[in-house]
Every structure is written in structure tokens, then in C-alpha cells.
Scaffold this motif. Structure first.
Motif, PDB file in Angstrom:
ATOM      1  N   LYS A 339       0.819  -1.214   0.000  1.00  0.00           N
ATOM      2  CA  LYS A 339       0.000   0.000   0.000  1.00  0.00           C
ATOM      3  C   LYS A 339       0.855   1.267   0.000  1.00  0.00           C
ATOM      4  CE  LYS A 339      -3.688   2.299   2.628  1.00  0.00           C
ATOM      5  NZ  LYS A 339      -4.566   2.202   3.837  1.00  0.00           N
ATOM      6  N   THR A 340       2.008   1.236   0.685  1.00  0.00           N
ATOM      7  CA  THR A 340       2.869   2.420   0.814  1.00  0.00           C
ATOM      8  C   THR A 340       4.049   2.401  -0.147  1.00  0.00           C
ATOM      9  OG1 THR A 340       4.218   1.381   2.543  1.00  0.00           O
ATOM     10  CG2 THR A 340       2.266   2.618   3.256  1.00  0.00           C
ATOM     11  N   ASP A 341       4.019   1.471  -1.108  1.00  0.00           N
ATOM     12  CA  ASP A 341       5.119   1.351  -2.072  1.00  0.00           C
ATOM     13  C   ASP A 341       6.449   1.092  -1.370  1.00  0.00           C
ATOM     14  OD1 ASP A 341       6.175   1.207  -4.629  1.00  0.00           O
ATOM     15  OD2 ASP A 341       6.537   3.372  -4.780  1.00  0.00           O
ATOM     16  N   GLY A 342       6.404   0.194  -0.380  1.00  0.00           N
ATOM     17  CA  GLY A 342       7.638  -0.228   0.282  1.00  0.00           C
ATOM     18  C   GLY A 342       8.210   0.772   1.253  1.00  0.00           C
ATOM     19  N   ASP A 343       7.360   1.555   1.923  1.00  0.00           N
ATOM     20  CA  ASP A 343       7.833   2.524   2.919  1.00  0.00           C
ATOM     21  C   ASP A 343       8.176   1.775   4.209  1.00  0.00           C
ATOM     22  OD1 ASP A 343       7.784   4.453   5.135  1.00  0.00           O
ATOM     23  OD2 ASP A 343       7.157   5.896   3.610  1.00  0.00           O
ATOM     24  N   ILE A 344       9.467   1.659   4.498  1.00  0.00           N
ATOM     25  CA  ILE A 344       9.928   0.842   5.616  1.00  0.00           C
ATOM     26  C   ILE A 344       9.431   1.401   6.940  1.00  0.00           C
ATOM     27  CG2 ILE A 344      11.978  -0.024   6.805  1.00  0.00           C
ATOM     28  CD1 ILE A 344      13.388   0.315   3.986  1.00  0.00           C
ATOM     29  N   ARG A 345       9.409   2.719   7.073  1.00  0.00           N
ATOM     30  CA  ARG A 345       8.973   3.331   8.320  1.00  0.00           C
ATOM     31  C   ARG A 345       7.516   2.969   8.632  1.00  0.00           C
ATOM     32  NH1 ARG A 345      11.712   8.437  10.062  1.00  0.00           N
ATOM     33  NH2 ARG A 345      12.401   8.379   7.898  1.00  0.00           N
ATOM     34  N   HIS A 346       6.657   2.981   7.613  1.00  0.00           N
ATOM     35  CA  HIS A 346       5.251   2.629   7.818  1.00  0.00           C
ATOM     36  C   HIS A 346       5.095   1.154   8.178  1.00  0.00           C
ATOM     37  CE1 HIS A 346       4.292   6.510   5.946  1.00  0.00           C
ATOM     38  NE2 HIS A 346       3.099   6.362   6.487  1.00  0.00           N
ATOM     39  N   VAL A 347       5.880   0.299   7.537  1.00  0.00           N
ATOM     40  CA  VAL A 347       5.815  -1.133   7.839  1.00  0.00           C
ATOM     41  C   VAL A 347       6.257  -1.385   9.275  1.00  0.00           C
ATOM     42  CG1 VAL A 347       6.689  -3.428   7.236  1.00  0.00           C
ATOM     43  CG2 VAL A 347       6.173  -1.776   5.421  1.00  0.00           C
ATOM     44  N   LEU A 348       7.346  -0.731   9.694  1.00  0.00           N
ATOM     45  CA  LEU A 348       7.824  -0.897  11.063  1.00  0.00           C
ATOM     46  C   LEU A 348       6.826  -0.353  12.080  1.00  0.00           C
ATOM     47  CD1 LEU A 348      11.608  -0.033  10.717  1.00  0.00           C
ATOM     48  CD2 LEU A 348      10.631  -2.249  11.321  1.00  0.00           C
ATOM     49  N   SER A 349       6.165   0.730  11.740  1.00  0.00           N
ATOM     50  CA  SER A 349       5.163   1.291  12.648  1.00  0.00           C
ATOM     51  C   SER A 349       4.059   0.275  12.908  1.00  0.00           C
ATOM     52  CB  SER A 349       4.581   2.578  12.070  1.00  0.00           C
ATOM     53  OG  SER A 349       3.612   3.121  12.940  1.00  0.00           O
ATOM     54  N   GLU A 350       3.572  -0.361  11.842  1.00  0.00           N
ATOM     55  CA  GLU A 350       2.541  -1.400  11.997  1.00  0.00           C
ATOM     56  C   GLU A 350       3.064  -2.552  12.854  1.00  0.00           C
ATOM     57  OE1 GLU A 350      -1.061  -3.478  11.493  1.00  0.00           O
ATOM     58  OE2 GLU A 350      -0.589  -1.417  10.909  1.00  0.00           O
ATOM     59  N   LEU A 351       4.288  -2.935  12.651  1.00  0.00           N
ATOM     60  CA  LEU A 351       4.887  -4.048  13.392  1.00  0.00           C
ATOM     61  C   LEU A 351       5.092  -3.707  14.864  1.00  0.00           C
ATOM     62  CD1 LEU A 351       6.456  -6.703  13.755  1.00  0.00           C
ATOM     63  CD2 LEU A 351       8.437  -5.607  12.732  1.00  0.00           C
ATOM     64  N   LEU A 352       5.705  -2.562  15.143  1.00  0.00           N
ATOM     65  CA  LEU A 352       6.128  -2.251  16.509  1.00  0.00           C
ATOM     66  C   LEU A 352       4.983  -1.798  17.406  1.00  0.00           C
ATOM     67  CD1 LEU A 352       9.503  -0.462  15.696  1.00  0.00           C
ATOM     68  CD2 LEU A 352       9.118  -2.864  16.273  1.00  0.00           C
ATOM     69  N   HIS A 353       3.871  -1.382  16.804  1.00  0.00           N
ATOM     70  CA  HIS A 353       2.690  -1.046  17.592  1.00  0.00           C
ATOM     71  C   HIS A 353       1.759  -2.251  17.756  1.00  0.00           C
ATOM     72  CE1 HIS A 353       3.303   3.221  18.179  1.00  0.00           C
ATOM     73  NE2 HIS A 353       3.521   3.412  16.897  1.00  0.00           N
ATOM     74  N   SER A 354       2.111  -3.376  17.133  1.00  0.00           N
ATOM     75  CA  SER A 354       1.203  -4.532  17.120  1.00  0.00           C
ATOM     76  C   SER A 354       1.182  -5.252  18.462  1.00  0.00           C
ATOM     77  CB  SER A 354       1.615  -5.512  16.015  1.00  0.00           C
ATOM     78  OG  SER A 354       2.809  -6.188  16.371  1.00  0.00           O
ATOM     79  N   GLU A 355       0.076  -5.908  18.735  1.00  0.00           N
ATOM     80  CA  GLU A 355      -0.062  -6.733  19.935  1.00  0.00           C
ATOM     81  C   GLU A 355       0.923  -7.891  19.888  1.00  0.00           C
ATOM     82  OE1 GLU A 355      -2.125  -7.568  23.645  1.00  0.00           O
ATOM     83  OE2 GLU A 355      -2.064  -5.832  22.294  1.00  0.00           O
ATOM     84  N   GLU A 356       1.162  -8.442  18.702  1.00  0.00           N
ATOM     85  CA  GLU A 356       2.073  -9.585  18.563  1.00  0.00           C
ATOM     86  C   GLU A 356       3.492  -9.202  18.990  1.00  0.00           C
ATOM     87  OE1 GLU A 356      -0.965 -10.127  15.161  1.00  0.00           O
ATOM     88  OE2 GLU A 356      -0.011  -8.488  16.279  1.00  0.00           O
TER      89      GLU A 356
END
Length: 503
Positions: A339-356
Motif C-alpha cells: 500500500k505504501t510502495d515499500g515505505d519501511i517506516r510505515h511497515v515498522l510502525s505497523e509491526l512495533l505497535h502490534s499486539e504480537e
């Protein structure tokens, strides 16, 4: 009269010969020595505490006082802080320690010339050693911890071994490229890697040229194969042998200036050896008659492919969550990637805020580099990094020395044989036997605010492990002696403890 680059550097080295580099380094260390907080070991955290987990996975482990700070600001706020390293003021403990490393900011050619002119008794390898030292120092002292974690992650992903010839000095420039784009767009990372002289030499693309009708010699497929298998789609990404061959043709002529070039070490496209015929990659037609655009279109095609999104998402889950990351999280991250054309910061944000990530049950074994840096941080060590390198080599993870293109492994079974070397390092570290590395155990003991060995051990256990060990174990760690003696023997055992090997 004009001087050559080598002559100029030789004169500069001779002129600087009278300066005391040892004294300069010592003064720099005194000015940049990290300070302890007023009290240490007051807070306690379980292994699954979100703040403790964040400090051990977003960062290379907590320094004394970090747990209290992250709890006060909140884990989500800490994540956001680390996702914007450009807004974090770097401490003098980080940048001042890099000043004595002469080759760190040089271009590849100057780094090679400098080490030959300044260190003739050492010769080739000075640039490589200084880059390894810088890697340790940045990870240990930088306030931009996630940036350093991601530089390590991408250095493994786009692995280049300093063991191979010119990579000894070319990797210094490649490291700057990775640093610039570590939290940027994945497409930019692939692009600068494809043009990196270190990568072009390491994977033999400097020898990749169109087929010679006279000799029958054709394209070199090494870089093309690893671009597909290791850098983008993954081994099960849906490409064929024919795709590898066609990608190799697209990258013919991608090389760098070397040999007799006055400024060796810069990317160069040589149209004369480029195969400009029509090609087809993953079903997409690459038209004839073009040049460097062939490789650029392949990079675009690969970076937007769904297999690449899944491959990168799974590797990030392996690094931050578990050896086998939850598939639901992998799918979410892959969706954000596309969705973000490979924006690493956005991907990490989703990961690091996740419950998992914040509350998942899985543990990760620290790799040797992670263990070593987390130990240095836990005891507030003062180091130049030089004496750390032999220990990392014994543990099997000296930075930039993995010979194969897949990078250092990130699974538990790869690193269990390194445990004995870890215990030896822990003991030598607190005993002051690691070269140019000091641990002020007296200051640590004093900062606990305790005077009795048992209570010093209890506070240090909380600081290093997150929580106090059971009473019986604490008594074994602190059998007697004054606070400083208790701190030294206790710290060595805490760093060697099973709990400290995991994050």
C-alpha cells in the motif's frame, strides 16, 4: 605542480605523524564517557513487559535508567521516537567516539590509500577494522537505536563480506548508503545496493557483459540470482531459471570505475558491454535498444511484486517477533508494504505497535552481536570497540565477515554453540581484561544506593535482567565482600545467566 591523490594523502599522513593519536583518543573517551543515573536497579519488569521487550528488540538492550524512562513516556511514544531518528539528538558518547576512525568518512579510494600510507605495517584491512569498530560503537552508544538495528538488518539482507578483496574498503561506502535509506523506501535501498561498487564486486556483476560471439562467454548470473532469491522475491517467490538469465542480461554493463581510473570506486554503466536486445522478466517485456533503464525497470518490477512484500514482512517478523513469525502479522505487514510502495517506516510502525510484538509470548535468542552490545550497555561500559572485535570473532559474528551472500543467520539453532564464548566475554568484560574497555563496577554498586552485597546483587539483577533473581540465587551471586567486589562477580554471572541470552 599537481599532486596525485595518493601523494597528497601520504604527505598528510607524514605531517600528522607527530600528533599523539593515543592521547587524542583518550581525551575523546573522557569527554564522551556515558553517565550513570542517580539510582539504578529500582524498577522491575517481567520478561514479557512491553517496555522491557521494546528496549531489548527495538534497541540493543536497556542502559541503566532506560526502563524507567520508557515507562514514563509510554511504549508507543518510544516507538514513535525511534521511528524518527532524525529528530533524536545524538549524544556525544556516540559521535565523539567515531572521530579517531580516520577512514570512516573517506571515499573508497582514499580509504585504501590512507591505510597504505598511514599503516604500512598493517596494510590492507584498516578500513575494514575501523568500520567494524564503528558498528560496535554506534550500536552501543547511539540514542537512535532502531536506526542501528535496521542498519544491521539491511546489512545482513544485502550482505557483502569484507573478506573478498576490494570489499575490504568498498564496504565502508556501501555502509553509508544503507544508513541513509535504512528507514526509507525499499526501492531506494535496492537501487543503491545495485549500484554499490562493493555489491558489484562481491557478486561479480563487474564481470557481467553481453555474450561474446567469438568466445561464447556470456552474462554472469551471480548478482541476478541473489537479487531475486535474497534481496527481493525470496527463494519461493515464483521466478524461474529463465528469469535469472534475463535479469542478468538486464544488468550487463553495470560496473564501477576501477583499475587505472583516477577516481575508482564510483558506479559506472558501460554501454559497450550491455546486452540491449529484447528481454522478458516475470512475464513483463523489456524492449530492445535501451541501456541502464533495463536494470532500473527490473528493480521497479521486483520491488512492487507481492512476493517481495511477503518476503520482507516475514524477515522483519523473524527479527522483531519470533523465528517463525505469526502469519496474520506477516500478511498485515505485507499489505502495508504494498500500500505504501515499500515505505519501511510505515511497515515498522505497523509491526512495533502490534499486539504480537508488544505482548506476544515468543522469545528470541540474542545473536552474538546483540548479546555483546547489550552487555556493554547493561554495565555502562566505556570502550573504543577495538577490544570487542576478537570476542565477536570467537562468537562467530564479527560484523561484515559472513562469507556467503545470505547474511548472518537469525535463528536460534545457528547460535547455541556460541554460549561458552559469551560466558568468557562476560567474565573478561567486568574484570577489565578486554582491550581498551572499562567497566566501573564501583560506580555501578554505588548507584544502586545499597551497601550490603546481597542488596547490591538484588538491584543489579533488576537492572540487568529486569527483575531480581530468587533469594537463594542472589545469595550465591553475592557470598560476601564489599559492594564493589559483589558488583564485579555478580555482573559477570548476570551477563552469563540464561535470562540475559534472550530478548
Amino acid at each position: 605542480m599537481r599532486l596525485s591523490r595518493g601523494e597528497f594523502i601520504g604527505l598528510a599522513a607524514a605531517a600528522a605523524g607527530g600528533l599523539s593519536l593515543t592521547g587524542c583518543t583518550e581525551a575523546t573517551r573522557r569527554l564522551s564517557r556515558p553517565e550513570l543515573p542517580a539510582r539504578v536497579g529500582q524498577a522491575e519488569a517481567a520478561a514479557d513487559d512491553p517496555a522491557w521487550r521494546a528496549l531489548n528488540r527495538i534497541a540493543y538492550g536497556p542502559r541503566p535508567g532506560d526502563l524507567e524512562r520508557v515507562r514514563a513516556m509510554g511504549v508507543d511514544a518510544y516507538v514513535e521516537e525511534q521511528l524518527a531518528p532524525e529528530r533524536i539528538e545524538e549524544s556525544s558518547a556516540a559521535w565523539m567516539r567515531l572521530l579517531p576512525l580516520d577512514t570512516l568518512q573517506m571515499d573508497a579510494a582514499d580509504a585504501q590509500d590512507w591505510e597504505m600510507a598511514t599503516y604500512p605495517e598493517v596494510g590492507k584491512g584498516q578500513a575494514a577494522t575501523e568500520l567494524q569498530q564503528a558498528c560496535v560503537l554506534r550500536a552501543t552508544y547511539s540514542a537512535r537505536q532502531l536506526q542501528e538495528v535496521m542498519v544491521e538488518f539491511w546489512s545482513d539482507h544485502f550482505n557483502i563480506s569484507q573478506l573478498k578483496g576490494e570489499c575490504s574498503w568498498l564496504k565502508t561506502v556501501d555502509d553509508r548508503l544503507i544508513r541513509k535509506h535504512a528507514l526509507g523506501r525499499f526501492r531506494d535501498l535496492v537501487s543503491v545496493s545495485a549500484r554499490s561498487p562493493a555489491m558489484l564486486f562481491y557478486l561479480d556483476n563487474d564481470k557481467n557483459r553481453k555474450r561474446d560471439p567469438a568466445t561464447g562467454a556470456g552474462a554472469n548470473e551471480n548478482y541476478a540470482r541473489e537479487l531475486l532469491e535474497l534481496h527481493t522475491l525470496g527463494v519461493d517467490g515464483g521466478y524461474s531459471l529463465k528469469d535469472v538469465q534475463e535479469v542478468a542480461r538486464c544488468f550487463t554493463g553495470w560496473t564501477y570505475k576501477n583499475g587505472l581510473s583516477f577516481w575508482p570506486g564510483d558506479f559506472e554503466f558501460r554501454r559497450g558491454v550491455h546486452d540491449d536486445g529484447p528481454k522478458r522478466v516475470l512475464g513483463t517485456r523489456i524492449p530492445a535498444g535501451r541501456g541502464v533503464e533495463d536494470g532500473e525497470e527490473v528493480i521497479d518490477l521486483l520491488c512492487r511484486h507481492e512476493s517481495t512484500a511477503r518476503f520482507i514482512a516475514r524477515k522483519l517478523c523473524r527479527r522483531f517477533v519470533a523465528d517463525r513469525g505469526p502469519e496474520r502479522l506477516v500478511a498485515r505487514l505485507a499489505g502495508v508494504f504494498q500500500k505504501t510502495d515499500g515505505d519501511i517506516r510505515h511497515v515498522l510502525s505497523e509491526l512495533l505497535h502490534s499486539e504480537e510484538f508488544q505482548r506476544g509470548p515468543a522469545r528470541k535468542l540474542k545473536r552474538p552481536f546483540d548479546f555483546t552490545v547489550s552487555a556493554l550497555r547493561a554495565v555502562n561500559a566505556d570502550t573504543t570497540g577495538e577490544g570487542i572485535l576478537p570476542h565477536l570473532e570467537r562468537m562467530g559474528q564479527l560484523p561484515y565477515k559472513w562469507a556467503m551472500p545470505d547474511g548472518y543467520p537469525d535463528r536460534v539453532e545457528a547460535w547455541t554453540p556460541s554460549l561458552l564464548a559469551r560466558w568468557n566475554f562476560a567474565l573478561e568484560l567486568v574484570q577489565g581484561k578486554v582491550k581498551n574497555t572499562r567497566v566501573d563496577t564501583a560506580a555501578l554498586a554505588k548507584a544502586t544506593g545499597e551497601t550490603q552485597p546481597l542488596e547490591v546483587a538484588r538491584a543489579l539483577s533488576r537492572s540487568v535482567l529486569g527483575q531480581a533473581l530468587p533469594e537463594a540465587q542472589l545469595r550465591m551471586l553475592a557470598p560476601g565482600g564489599n559492594g564493589e567486589d559483589a558488583a564485579q562477580q555478580c555482573l559477570a554471572l548476570l551477563l552469563a545467566a540464561p535470562q540475559f541470552q534472550w530478548r
